[in-house]
Design a protein around this motif. Structure first.
Motif, PDB file in Angstrom:
ATOM      1  N   ILE A 290       0.855  -1.194   0.000  1.00 23.43           N
ATOM      2  CA  ILE A 290       0.000   0.000   0.000  1.00 23.43           C
ATOM      3  C   ILE A 290       0.889   1.242   0.000  1.00 23.43           C
ATOM      4  CG2 ILE A 290      -1.922  -1.157   1.157  1.00 23.43           C
ATOM      5  CD1 ILE A 290      -1.057   0.470   3.705  1.00 23.43           C
ATOM      6  N   SER A 291       1.990   1.165  -0.758  1.00 22.72           N
ATOM      7  CA  SER A 291       2.968   2.258  -0.784  1.00 22.72           C
ATOM      8  C   SER A 291       2.329   3.595  -1.121  1.00 22.72           C
ATOM      9  CB  SER A 291       4.072   1.933  -1.791  1.00 22.72           C
ATOM     10  OG  SER A 291       3.511   1.691  -3.075  1.00 22.72           O
ATOM     11  N   GLY A 292       1.303   3.581  -1.957  1.00 24.32           N
ATOM     12  CA  GLY A 292       0.655   4.828  -2.326  1.00 24.32           C
ATOM     13  C   GLY A 292      -0.128   5.464  -1.211  1.00 24.32           C
ATOM     14  N   ASP A 293      -0.393   4.733  -0.124  1.00 20.24           N
ATOM     15  CA  ASP A 293      -1.166   5.258   1.003  1.00 20.24           C
ATOM     16  C   ASP A 293      -0.289   5.589   2.211  1.00 20.24           C
ATOM     17  OD1 ASP A 293      -3.860   4.878  -0.177  1.00 20.24           O
ATOM     18  OD2 ASP A 293      -3.278   2.776  -0.135  1.00 20.24           O
ATOM     19  N   LEU A 294       1.037   5.608   2.017  1.00 18.66           N
ATOM     20  CA  LEU A 294       1.970   5.914   3.103  1.00 18.66           C
ATOM     21  C   LEU A 294       2.447   7.357   3.007  1.00 18.66           C
ATOM     22  CD1 LEU A 294       4.142   2.656   3.005  1.00 18.66           C
ATOM     23  CD2 LEU A 294       2.229   3.161   4.537  1.00 18.66           C
ATOM     24  N   LYS A 295       2.661   7.968   4.174  1.00 17.95           N
ATOM     25  CA  LYS A 295       3.153   9.344   4.196  1.00 17.95           C
ATOM     26  C   LYS A 295       4.574   9.433   3.654  1.00 17.95           C
ATOM     27  CE  LYS A 295       0.452  10.701   8.270  1.00 17.95           C
ATOM     28  NZ  LYS A 295       0.532  11.105   9.697  1.00 17.95           N
ATOM     29  N   ASP A 296       5.446   8.573   4.156  1.00 16.48           N
ATOM     30  CA  ASP A 296       6.851   8.593   3.756  1.00 16.48           C
ATOM     31  C   ASP A 296       7.316   7.157   3.528  1.00 16.48           C
ATOM     32  OD1 ASP A 296       9.474   9.126   3.274  1.00 16.48           O
ATOM     33  OD2 ASP A 296       9.984   9.705   5.329  1.00 16.48           O
ATOM     34  N   PRO A 297       7.032   6.597   2.359  1.00 15.63           N
ATOM     35  CA  PRO A 297       7.352   5.183   2.117  1.00 15.63           C
ATOM     36  C   PRO A 297       8.823   4.837   2.310  1.00 15.63           C
ATOM     37  CG  PRO A 297       5.955   6.062   0.378  1.00 15.63           C
ATOM     38  CD  PRO A 297       6.384   7.234   1.194  1.00 15.63           C
ATOM     39  N   ALA A 298       9.729   5.742   1.949  1.00 17.81           N
ATOM     40  CA  ALA A 298      11.163   5.448   2.045  1.00 17.81           C
ATOM     41  C   ALA A 298      11.606   5.226   3.487  1.00 17.81           C
ATOM     42  CB  ALA A 298      11.971   6.586   1.429  1.00 17.81           C
ATOM     43  N   THR A 299      10.910   5.834   4.441  1.00 16.04           N
ATOM     44  CA  THR A 299      11.215   5.617   5.863  1.00 16.04           C
ATOM     45  C   THR A 299      10.329   4.539   6.458  1.00 16.04           C
ATOM     46  OG1 THR A 299      11.907   7.925   6.110  1.00 16.04           O
ATOM     47  CG2 THR A 299      11.322   6.732   8.123  1.00 16.04           C
ATOM     48  N   ALA A 300       9.052   4.566   6.100  1.00 18.45           N
ATOM     49  CA  ALA A 300       8.085   3.665   6.722  1.00 18.45           C
ATOM     50  C   ALA A 300       8.326   2.209   6.358  1.00 18.45           C
ATOM     51  CB  ALA A 300       6.668   4.078   6.308  1.00 18.45           C
ATOM     52  N   ILE A 301       8.634   1.927   5.105  1.00 21.46           N
ATOM     53  CA  ILE A 301       8.766   0.538   4.664  1.00 21.46           C
ATOM     54  C   ILE A 301       9.946  -0.163   5.333  1.00 21.46           C
ATOM     55  CG2 ILE A 301       9.219  -0.936   2.661  1.00 21.46           C
ATOM     56  CD1 ILE A 301       7.483   0.980   1.020  1.00 21.46           C
ATOM     57  N   PRO A 302      11.167   0.397   5.334  1.00 20.42           N
ATOM     58  CA  PRO A 302      12.268  -0.301   6.014  1.00 20.42           C
ATOM     59  C   PRO A 302      12.030  -0.469   7.508  1.00 20.42           C
ATOM     60  CG  PRO A 302      13.119   1.378   4.529  1.00 20.42           C
ATOM     61  CD  PRO A 302      11.649   1.591   4.607  1.00 20.42           C
ATOM     62  N   LYS A 303      11.649   0.596   8.168  1.00 20.33           N
ATOM     63  CA  LYS A 303      11.491   0.536   9.621  1.00 20.33           C
ATOM     64  C   LYS A 303      10.342  -0.387  10.023  1.00 20.33           C
ATOM     65  CE  LYS A 303      11.883   4.445  11.772  1.00 20.33           C
ATOM     66  NZ  LYS A 303      11.587   5.789  12.333  1.00 20.33           N
ATOM     67  N   GLY A 304       9.187  -0.201   9.428  1.00 24.86           N
ATOM     68  CA  GLY A 304       8.024  -0.998   9.804  1.00 24.86           C
ATOM     69  C   GLY A 304       8.167  -2.457   9.442  1.00 24.86           C
ATOM     70  N   THR A 305       8.731  -2.767   8.268  1.00 27.15           N
ATOM     71  CA  THR A 305       8.860  -4.152   7.824  1.00 27.15           C
ATOM     72  C   THR A 305       9.819  -4.937   8.695  1.00 27.15           C
ATOM     73  OG1 THR A 305       8.384  -3.497   5.537  1.00 27.15           O
ATOM     74  CG2 THR A 305       9.463  -5.620   5.869  1.00 27.15           C
ATOM     75  N   LEU A 306      11.005  -4.397   8.954  1.00 25.69           N
ATOM     76  CA  LEU A 306      12.025  -5.130   9.713  1.00 25.69           C
ATOM     77  C   LEU A 306      11.623  -5.299  11.172  1.00 25.69           C
ATOM     78  CD1 LEU A 306      15.218  -3.557   8.130  1.00 25.69           C
ATOM     79  CD2 LEU A 306      14.213  -5.791   7.672  1.00 25.69           C
ATOM     80  N   LEU A 307      10.988  -4.302  11.756  1.00 24.27           N
ATOM     81  CA  LEU A 307      10.517  -4.446  13.142  1.00 24.27           C
ATOM     82  C   LEU A 307       9.387  -5.475  13.226  1.00 24.27           C
ATOM     83  CD1 LEU A 307      10.566  -0.794  14.529  1.00 24.27           C
ATOM     84  CD2 LEU A 307      12.018  -2.717  15.207  1.00 24.27           C
ATOM     85  N   ALA A 308       8.531  -5.507  12.236  1.00 22.03           N
ATOM     86  CA  ALA A 308       7.457  -6.502  12.219  1.00 22.03           C
ATOM     87  C   ALA A 308       8.035  -7.913  12.158  1.00 22.03           C
ATOM     88  CB  ALA A 308       6.530  -6.244  11.036  1.00 22.03           C
ATOM     89  N   ILE A 309       9.057  -8.123  11.332  1.00 15.92           N
ATOM     90  CA  ILE A 309       9.701  -9.444  11.246  1.00 15.92           C
ATOM     91  C   ILE A 309      10.296  -9.826  12.586  1.00 15.92           C
ATOM     92  CG2 ILE A 309      11.606 -10.724  10.187  1.00 15.92           C
ATOM     93  CD1 ILE A 309      11.151  -9.060   7.644  1.00 15.92           C
ATOM     94  N   PHE A 310      10.946  -8.890  13.246  1.00 18.55           N
ATOM     95  CA  PHE A 310      11.602  -9.187  14.527  1.00 18.55           C
ATOM     96  C   PHE A 310      10.575  -9.563  15.590  1.00 18.55           C
ATOM     97  CE2 PHE A 310      12.950  -7.616  18.715  1.00 18.55           C
ATOM     98  CZ  PHE A 310      14.076  -8.412  18.906  1.00 18.55           C
ATOM     99  N   PHE A 311       9.553  -8.751  15.780  1.00 12.96           N
ATOM    100  CA  PHE A 311       8.573  -9.004  16.843  1.00 12.96           C
ATOM    101  C   PHE A 311       7.792 -10.301  16.595  1.00 12.96           C
ATOM    102  CE2 PHE A 311       8.637  -4.221  17.539  1.00 12.96           C
ATOM    103  CZ  PHE A 311       9.380  -4.313  18.704  1.00 12.96           C
ATOM    104  N   THR A 312       7.402 -10.551  15.363  1.00 21.83           N
ATOM    105  CA  THR A 312       6.637 -11.769  15.085  1.00 21.83           C
ATOM    106  C   THR A 312       7.500 -13.018  15.221  1.00 21.83           C
ATOM    107  OG1 THR A 312       7.053 -11.434  12.717  1.00 21.83           O
ATOM    108  CG2 THR A 312       4.959 -10.624  13.593  1.00 21.83           C
ATOM    109  N   ALA A 313       8.782 -12.932  14.852  1.00 21.49           N
ATOM    110  CA  ALA A 313       9.674 -14.079  15.022  1.00 21.49           C
ATOM    111  C   ALA A 313       9.791 -14.450  16.490  1.00 21.49           C
ATOM    112  CB  ALA A 313      11.057 -13.764  14.443  1.00 21.49           C
ATOM    113  N   ILE A 314       9.948 -13.445  17.362  1.00 20.52           N
ATOM    114  CA  ILE A 314      10.020 -13.703  18.806  1.00 20.52           C
ATOM    115  C   ILE A 314       8.737 -14.362  19.295  1.00 20.52           C
ATOM    116  CG2 ILE A 314      10.171 -12.600  21.077  1.00 20.52           C
ATOM    117  CD1 ILE A 314      12.807 -12.685  19.558  1.00 20.52           C
ATOM    118  N   SER A 315       7.602 -13.878  18.816  1.00 21.52           N
ATOM    119  CA  SER A 315       6.325 -14.439  19.281  1.00 21.52           C
ATOM    120  C   SER A 315       6.175 -15.894  18.841  1.00 21.52           C
ATOM    121  CB  SER A 315       5.163 -13.596  18.740  1.00 21.52           C
ATOM    122  OG  SER A 315       5.067 -13.709  17.330  1.00 21.52           O
ATOM    123  N   TYR A 316       6.581 -16.227  17.631  1.00 20.54           N
ATOM    124  CA  TYR A 316       6.490 -17.606  17.160  1.00 20.54           C
ATOM    125  C   TYR A 316       7.405 -18.533  17.957  1.00 20.54           C
ATOM    126  CZ  TYR A 316       3.500 -16.965  13.059  1.00 20.54           C
ATOM    127  OH  TYR A 316       2.434 -16.744  12.237  1.00 20.54           O
TER     128      TYR A 316
END
Length: 812
Positions: free
Chosen positions: A240-266
């Protein structure tokens, strides 16, 4: 956890920050049906240690892909279109198009998987209350179709409603996690013990460390194929890159943190459920006994005997048999059910939004045919309603399978193929030094991308080699199609950069390799000016260079300069000519003879017809022949008729007066290999004794009239007897030079007569012009050529090599 950001309208649509737009969306898509409904079963099959390995391998692939997508998202301006837009604009339509199509399809199937997970939970609740509508399989289909219709309605309502629903789902899942871990600490009731739950027990944990394969699905790679779809939500934010305020910042930060937190939970979830619940249990509260470490397996040490159902292979509970084990363990099972609903519905909703948006952008770019209909958008957010309907149809088709364990491996294969393409695309752009590849993301590494691509492909074939072959075949077809069709888009391509680098390397290697006769091809620089202004010249050269050798059209600019034409000047001109354009002064054109000694194999060629007075207007340069001077054709005799039209029962007549290395024979042979010249026979005429005819008087007078304005005047002055002022008259003809070349003039006149007699009906006449071992003024030389080709009906090609062999006959 950071504070959830509030979406604010920007321009005409809603825009989200990195938390709400990327991290929460990715976590919800990762925390899907597999977490609640299959992770306990996978843990029982593979054991805790191998389950952790499965999780870590999946996380490795998704993390590397996350790094690659982060690099892509920081490689330029990001608009709508998600993963497809990011890759196509950074790396070109070939890679972007194939990834976009595969990824959109994979997301559409993922909608079905998560919806089936939701329907399966609802079906189990109906079983608990003994209120099935039809049967266990058809109930999943009915519930699934009804559910996706509701989800489609939410999606069509717009991104703002969908985003609000995602936040609610996220909160419910967090509550369900807390509820589960609290339940593992509350002492198990007798009812829960009958279902195999005994809180944290070291004995159960040690037993659960190792694999306990059961059934036809009991293998490491089967477990991985079922688990991997849980890790495929990493691109939910990028989609949904077209619906993000700042995709260049949001995508790296949000994606990698999501991978980290979900991996810990699994990891924690698999360890905790494996330490609390037995593999098999009957669910019968009467199966109790005295605690006995030597009887009835591990259950005996806790005062239970489940051997009957184990021996009969009909146990209904335990990690191997009961998909709702997490709900059973929790403190309040309805909260887990709510968590399952939230996880499955949020993931299905995210995929249902992602697939149409990616597909819409792909359709609008018109890379593939017959899909443009689905690209139309509606409303302030340009919602792809038509693409939503297509995604809905695909999802319903897979919902009808009604088996989560069947759908999951299909999704795994396509997502792995997508990740392999994404990683390889980034690696390809890096190694080709693509000018358009300049990501500002500092943690990207090209070798990590290559490793991720290799691992993804390897896992594809290990999971299901037949499906992997199909996926690879589809990718190859899509890449080949775009590369062949070459859509009218230009976003900068790593493939284009690679082609440039490869061509440059090959040119450099060829420069250091000695030429050989067997590899000779006429590589022509055709000085046409604007190509459309001399179509006959372009058409003719194209007949023997197309798909076999090189033709480059160039332009000569006439510049008055007092400087002489030196070897250094010629070298700089050749460098310019090799690509597009050249600039020559008039003296260089008039002294072509100056270039002959420096091996650039110049020859003089003249194309003439009887439709228009001849004039030296065009030139061609190549390795073995160099200058073509051509008369233009009138509109009544277009180039397509002269050179491209089919010739039936015609001949190509070669007047081979002396050996020029074979070029005069080679070019006609190459012409006969083309369709329009295929039916022509080649005739070779070889010079014999000189003879003179009775009617040469008129021809000689024509020649004398032609050169009259170029003569110096009476007397025998030559270049040796004039002062320096003669330099600007070097094209003038002295009486002595005229007398010196008298025999040549008579031969040209006689040869013209012979061609009139023998070649009047030829499709083409090819002649070697007279040799220029003795220099003569350019005006005299051009007059000789004009006399040679005078009044001939067929086109006349005057061509000469420089005695450099070009036929394999000479190397035998």
């Amino acid at each position: 956890m950071p504070e959830i950001e509030t979406a604010k309208p920007e321009g005409n649509g809603v825009r989200f920050g990195w938390v709400r737009g990327v991290m929460i969306r990715c976590m919800l898509n990762i925390w899907g049906v597999i977490l609640f409904l299959r992770l306990p079963w996978i843990t029982a099959q593979a054991g805790i240690l191998l389950t952790w390995l499965i999780i870590l391998v999946a996380v490795l692939v998704t993390t590397i892909t996350g790094l690659s997508i982060s690099a892509i998202s920081t490689n330029g301006k990001v608009k709508a279109g998600g993963t497809y837009f990011l890759i196509s604009r950074s790396l070109g339509p070939e890679l972007g198009g194939s990834i976009g199509l595969i990824f959109a399809f994979a997301n559409a199937v993922a909608v079905a998987m998560h919806t089936v997970g939701f329907a399966e939970t609802v079906r189990d609740l109906l079983i608990d209350f003994d209120v099935l509508m039809t049967d266990e399989v058809n109930d999943i289909r009915i519930i699934g179709v009804i559910t996706i219709i509701v989800l489609l309605g939410i999606s069509l309502a717009g991104m703002e409603w969908e985003s609000k629903a995602q936040v609610v789902f996220f909160i419910i899942i967090i509550i369900s996690f807390v509820n589960y871990f609290v339940g593992t600490l509350i002492p198990a009731s007798q009812e829960k013990q009958s279902k195999g739950f005994f809180n944290y027990q070291s004995k159960i944990f040690l037993q659960s460390l190792y694999p306990n394969w059961h059934g036809s699905e009991g293998s490491f790679f089967n477990m991985f194929s079922i688990f991997f779809p849980s890790a495929t939500g990493i691109l939910a934010g990028a989609n949904i890159s077209g619906d993000l305020k700042d995709p260049a910042t949001a995508i790296p930060k949000g994606t990698l943190l999501a991978i980290f937190f979900t991996a810990i939970s699994y990891i924690f979830m698999s360890a905790s459920i494996g330490a609390c619940v037995l593999y098999d249990a009957s669910g019968n509260v009467n199966d109790t006994q005295e605690k006995n470490d030597t009887c009835c397996g591990l259950a005996g040490s806790f005062g239970w005997n489940f051997t009957t159902c184990i021996d009969n292979n009909n146990c209904q509970f335990g990690l191997l048999n009961y998909y709702q084990s997490i709900s059973m363990v929790s403190a309040f099972s309805p909260l887990i059910t709510a968590g399952i609903f939230s996880a499955t519905l949020s993931s299905a909703l995210a995929c249902l939004v992602s697939a149409p948006k990616v597909f819409q952008c792909l359709c609008n770019d018109k890379i593939y045919p017959l899909i443009g209909f689905f690209g139309k958008g509606y409303g302030k957010n340009n919602e792809p309603f038509r693409a939503y309907i297509l995604t809905f149809i695909i999802a319903v088709a897979f919902i009808l399978i009604a088996d989560l364990n069947t759908i999951a491996p299909i999704i795994s294969n396509f997502f792995l193929a997508s990740y392999a393409l994404i990683n390889f695309s980034c690696f390809h752009a890096s190694i080709t030094n693509s000018p358009g590849w300049r990501p500002s993301f500092h943690y990207y590494n090209k070798w990590a991308s290559l490793f991720g691509a290799i691992v993804s492909i390897a896992i594809m074939f290990m999971l299901m080699w037949s499906a992997a072959l199909i996926a690879v075949g589809i990718i190859v077809f899509l890449l080949a199609y775009v590369n062949y069709k070459k859509p009218s888009v230009n976003w900068g391509s790593s493939i284009q950069a690679a082609s440039y680098n490869m061509a440059l390397s090959q040119l450099i290697s060829l420069d250091s390799t000695e030429d050989h006769i067997k590899n000779f091809r006429p590589q022509c620089l055709v000085l046409t000016g604007i190509p459309s202004s001399r179509p006959e010249l372009v058409a003719f050269v194209a007949t023997f260079t197309k798909k076999q050798s090189l033709m480059i059209c160039g332009h000569v600019l006439m510049v008055r300069s007092p400087h002489s034409f030196t070897g250094v000047t010629f070298l700089s001109i050749v460098l310019a000519l090799c690509f597009t354009h050249c600039t020559l002064n008039d003296s260089s054109i008039q002294n072509i003879s100056v270039l002959f000694p420096i091996r650039y194999a110049l020859h003089d060629t003249y194309i003439s017809t009887n439709h228009e007075p001849t004039s030296p207007c065009n030139a061609v340069w190549c390795d073995v022949f160099s200058v073509v001077k051509s008369a233009g054709f009138m509109a009544s005799n277009p180039a397509t008729d002269v050179f491209l039209g089919k010739k039936h029962n015609k001949t190509i007549d070669i007047y081979w007066l002396f050996d020029d290395g074979g070029l005069t024979l080679l070019i006609p042979y190459l012409l006969t290999r083309k369709k329009c010249w295929r039916n022509c026979k080649v005739r070779v005429f070889i010079g014999g004794h000189d003879d003179v005819s009775d009617n040469q008087g008129n021809a000689v007078k024509y020649f004398e009239d032609l050169i009259s304005e170029f003569q110096l005047g009476d007397g025998t002055q030559t270049i040796d007897f004039v002062d320096e002022s003669w330099n600007h008259l070097h094209w003038k003809i002295s009486d002595k030079e005229l007398e010196t070349h008298r025999a040549k003039i008579m031969r040209q006149v006689r040869l013209n007569e012979i061609m009139h007699e023998l070649s009047a009906d030829a499709a083409l006449i090819v002649i070697l012009p007279l040799p220029r071992r003795v220099a003569c003024p350019s005006s005299l030389y051009m007059a000789l050529l004009d006399t040679l080709s005078r009044d001939l009906q067929p086109p006349v090609l005057l061509m000469r090599g420089n005695q450099e062999n070009v036929l394999t006959f000479y190397c035998q």
